[in-house]
Design an enzyme around this catalytic site. Sequence first.
Site, short mmCIF file in Angstrom:
data_model
loop_
_atom_site.label_atom_id
_atom_site.label_comp_id
_atom_site.label_asym_id
_atom_site.label_seq_id
_atom_site.Cartn_x
_atom_site.Cartn_y
_atom_site.Cartn_z
N PRO A 2 0.88 -1.17 0.01
CA PRO A 2 -0.07 -0.01 -0.07
C PRO A 2 0.87 1.37 0.00
CG PRO A 2 -0.46 -1.21 1.91
CD PRO A 2 0.70 -2.02 1.12
N GLU A 3 0.41 2.12 -0.88
CA GLU A 3 1.32 3.52 -0.88
C GLU A 3 0.02 4.55 -0.47
OE1 GLU A 3 3.20 3.94 -4.72
OE2 GLU A 3 3.76 1.86 -4.93
#
Length: 281
Positions: A2-3
Amino acid sequence: MPELPEVETIKRTLAGKITGAKIKDVEILTAKFIRNVPVADFLERVRDKRIVDINRRGKRLILDLGKDFLVIHLMMAGRLLYHAAGDPRAKHTHLVFWLDNGAELRYVDLRHFGGLFLHGKEDDTPWTSLGPEPLEDEFSMDYFQRVLGSRRGKIKSCLLDQKLVAGLGNIYADECLFQAGIHPAREASSLGGTEVERLHRAIREVLSDAIAHRGTTFATYVDGEGNKGEYASMLKVYRRVGQPCANCRTPISKVRLAGRTAHFCGMCQKAGEGSAAHRAD
Ligand SMILES: [Zn+2]
């Protein structure tokens, strides 16, 4: 992994559900996910505390518990999920927060890289060392121009440096460079004013667009309600090696840069001066 857009989406899906709820108790199934304080200390400081707010800084989720911040690093494959108490538990559920609204907030991690950190508000909070949030005013053109001008290193590596700008990872760094028409191996300090401007704009557009599509799911990422993101189909270069470029039909290439894979179009993103391809050595 996840960014920014994925963590922001998780934050948004959880905010209306958990803000104001009290943590009645915590069930600790795998203690090692509590990373920076002893378990007894953790329980003492989290039990009976109200979740005053939920925020994001870079790729971290931050629950404001009044006196403490509970910071969640999802890393490779962590999930923070809101469930009714009776819902079946997923494999790899490591912590369960019992909320006074009858629901549960569950920390699930398939890869064991993530974890939870507790920081007193009086302490130095670790995210003060992070660079500006790319969607906030603090990430100005002036700032970006100044830091890139003084950097040694490839532009792709600079975008991944959380101290320079917070929240970008491999997916969105590649997508932003493609949108700006800049080769990932260009030296950061070699970028001209209009290139920096294009990249600055691309970062904001790509991240905003990805948030609007609730992030990118390849395998593990889901939001706080367990739903997948829809941005994967909009990616132009990331994991599209050999597929035709959306602009020019040239097959997308990849290259190893500082231990990471960079995806790009060799026609739309010219290596140019200062890049590895044109160096005498
Ligand atoms: Zn192209």
